[in-house]
Design an enzyme around this catalytic site. Structure first.
Site, PDB file in Angstrom:
ATOM      1  N   SER A  65       0.565  -1.276   0.073  1.00 45.93           N
ATOM      2  CA  SER A  65       0.033   0.010   0.117  1.00 45.93           C
ATOM      3  C   SER A  65       0.828   1.092  -0.008  1.00 45.93           C
ATOM      4  O   SER A  65       0.423   2.242  -0.638  1.00 45.93           O
ATOM      5  CB  SER A  65      -1.030   0.100   1.374  1.00 45.93           C
ATOM      6  N   GLU A  67       3.003   1.987  -1.856  1.00 42.90           N
ATOM      7  CA  GLU A  67       3.514   2.251  -3.283  1.00 42.90           C
ATOM      8  C   GLU A  67       2.230   2.755  -4.115  1.00 42.90           C
ATOM      9  O   GLU A  67       2.431   3.246  -5.140  1.00 42.90           O
ATOM     10  CB  GLU A  67       4.011   1.322  -3.928  1.00 42.90           C
ATOM     11  N   ILE A  91      -2.958  -4.124   7.420  1.00 45.89           N
ATOM     12  CA  ILE A  91      -3.196  -4.727   8.836  1.00 45.89           C
ATOM     13  C   ILE A  91      -2.279  -4.187   9.882  1.00 45.89           C
ATOM     14  O   ILE A  91      -0.940  -4.342   9.912  1.00 45.89           O
ATOM     15  CB  ILE A  91      -3.484  -6.220   9.065  1.00 45.89           C
ATOM     16  N   THR A  95       4.149  -3.405  15.664  1.00 45.68           N
ATOM     17  CA  THR A  95       4.897  -2.313  15.711  1.00 45.68           C
ATOM     18  C   THR A  95       3.924  -1.013  15.077  1.00 45.68           C
ATOM     19  O   THR A  95       2.850  -1.257  14.553  1.00 45.68           O
ATOM     20  CB  THR A  95       6.073  -2.216  15.013  1.00 45.68           C
ATOM     21  N   HIS A  97       4.530   0.432  12.297  1.00 49.90           N
ATOM     22  CA  HIS A  97       4.727   0.395  10.907  1.00 49.90           C
ATOM     23  C   HIS A  97       3.395   0.637  10.118  1.00 49.90           C
ATOM     24  O   HIS A  97       3.508   1.594   9.096  1.00 49.90           O
ATOM     25  CB  HIS A  97       5.267  -0.834  10.236  1.00 49.90           C
TER      26      HIS A  97
HETATM   27  N1  LIG Z   1       2.179  -4.694   6.333  1.00 52.60           N
HETATM   28  C1  LIG Z   1       1.881  -4.303   5.100  1.00 52.60           C
HETATM   29  C2  LIG Z   1       2.417  -3.530   4.091  1.00 52.60           C
HETATM   30  N2  LIG Z   1       3.815  -3.406   4.046  1.00 52.60           N
HETATM   31  C3  LIG Z   1       4.649  -3.156   2.836  1.00 52.60           C
HETATM   32  C4  LIG Z   1       4.458  -1.707   2.685  1.00 52.60           C
HETATM   33  O1  LIG Z   1       3.188  -1.271   1.905  1.00 52.60           O
HETATM   34  C5  LIG Z   1       5.561  -1.413   1.625  1.00 52.60           C
HETATM   35  O2  LIG Z   1       5.325  -2.006   0.341  1.00 52.60           O
HETATM   36  C6  LIG Z   1       7.046  -1.517   2.076  1.00 52.60           C
HETATM   37  O3  LIG Z   1       7.160  -0.877   3.212  1.00 52.60           O
HETATM   38  C7  LIG Z   1       8.139  -1.181   1.202  1.00 52.60           C
HETATM   39  O4  LIG Z   1       8.059   0.272   0.794  1.00 52.60           O
HETATM   40  N3  LIG Z   1       1.655  -3.385   2.861  1.00 52.60           N
HETATM   41  C8  LIG Z   1       0.384  -3.223   2.855  1.00 52.60           C
HETATM   42  O5  LIG Z   1      -0.132  -3.157   1.950  1.00 52.60           O
HETATM   43  N4  LIG Z   1      -0.371  -3.980   3.892  1.00 52.60           N
HETATM   44  C9  LIG Z   1       0.546  -4.287   5.043  1.00 52.60           C
HETATM   45  O6  LIG Z   1      -0.432  -4.947   5.967  1.00 52.60           O
HETATM   46  C1  LIG Z   2       1.584  -2.893   8.162  1.00 53.69           C
HETATM   47  C2  LIG Z   2       2.895  -3.675   8.247  1.00 53.69           C
HETATM   48  O1  LIG Z   2       3.691  -3.497   7.509  1.00 53.69           O
HETATM   49  C3  LIG Z   2       2.785  -4.832   9.299  1.00 53.69           C
HETATM   50  O2  LIG Z   2       2.079  -5.854   8.920  1.00 53.69           O
HETATM   51  C4  LIG Z   2       3.992  -5.016  10.159  1.00 53.69           C
HETATM   52  O3  LIG Z   2       4.190  -5.833  11.064  1.00 53.69           O
HETATM   53  P1  LIG Z   2       5.087  -5.493  12.291  1.00 53.69           P
HETATM   54  O4  LIG Z   2       4.401  -4.049  12.758  1.00 53.69           O
HETATM   55  O5  LIG Z   2       4.548  -6.408  13.259  1.00 53.69           O
HETATM   56  O6  LIG Z   2       6.214  -5.492  11.931  1.00 53.69           O
END
Ligand SMILES: Nc1c(NC[C@H](O)[C@H](O)[C@H](O)CO)[nH]c(=O)[nH]c1=O
Ligand SMILES: CC(=O)[C@@H](O)COP(=O)(O)O
Length: 164
Positions: A65, A67, A91, A95, A97
């Site tokens: 997402s 991107e 989701i 952390t 993130h």
């Molecule tokens: N954890 C989720 C991600 N993580 C990946 C990021 O969106 C991105 O591709 C990465 O950080 C490299 O730039 N993406 C989702 O769409 N949903 C998630 O739950």
């Molecule tokens: C939204 C995310 O990138 C997530 O799935 C990463 O999981 P975590 O916060 O446990 O590293």
């Protein structure tokens, strides 16, 4: 009002524009693809159901997402694209993130939409759990993809009226 109080697939269809000659780009994140594919199907079928031409629907995939913003911007820069629908599922993990992604994508899509003078629709689920995602991708709370597509339809109609 939360989604629990408003089904994502129930919306007013009064005064919808003719979209038979409108071109829509659908940008889909590959993360959580079991859900994002349901969002895409909902968006695609809603566009078709309300008059879009299949040959005027284009799709692009992105890794995650985060991107979505730049890919939506690329599509919005094209003169032939009338609106972009960005679809993803972020989701909550262990952390922060997900917070950084969600805020970045929301702001990025807003910036790209205004910069390109075109609707770019935020069709991104930001659930705490997979269950909440399932409920919003064709489950008890409807399909976020349906909502995103209908929002795109209404926004292209509004743009035609306002800027006519
Ligand atoms: N954890 C989720 C991600 N993580 C990946 C990021 O969106 C991105 O591709 C990465 O950080 C490299 O730039 N993406 C989702 O769409 N949903 C998630 O739950
Ligand atoms: C939204 C995310 O990138 C997530 O799935 C990463 O999981 P975590 O916060 O446990 O590293």
């Amino acid at each position: 009002m939360s989604t629990a109080d408003k089904n994502l697939s129930v919306f007013s269809i009064d005064d919808l524009p003719n979209i038979s000659n409108k071109k829509f780009a659908l940008v889909v994140a590959e993360w959580n693809s079991e859900i994002t594919e349901k969002l895409y199907e909902g968006a695609y079928q809603t566009l078709i159901a309300y008059g879009a031409s299949p040959d005027l629907l284009v799709r692009g995939n992105v890794p995650g997402s985060f991107e979505l913003s730049v890919a939506a911007h690329w599509f919005a820069q094209r003169a032939d694209i009338d609106a972009v629908i960005a679809l993803g599922v972020v989701i909550q993990g262990e952390t922060k993130h997900n917070d950084y992604i969600n805020h970045a994508v929301a702001q990025g899509i807003t910036n790209a939409s205004i910069a390109n003078n075109k609707p770019i629709i935020f069709g991104v689920l930001t659930p705490n759990t997979m269950e909440q995602a399932v409920d919003r991708a064709g489950g008890v709370h409807g399909n976020k993809g349906d909502e995103a597509a209908m929002t795109a339809i209404k926004m292209v109609g509004l743009k035609d009226k306002v800027l006519a």
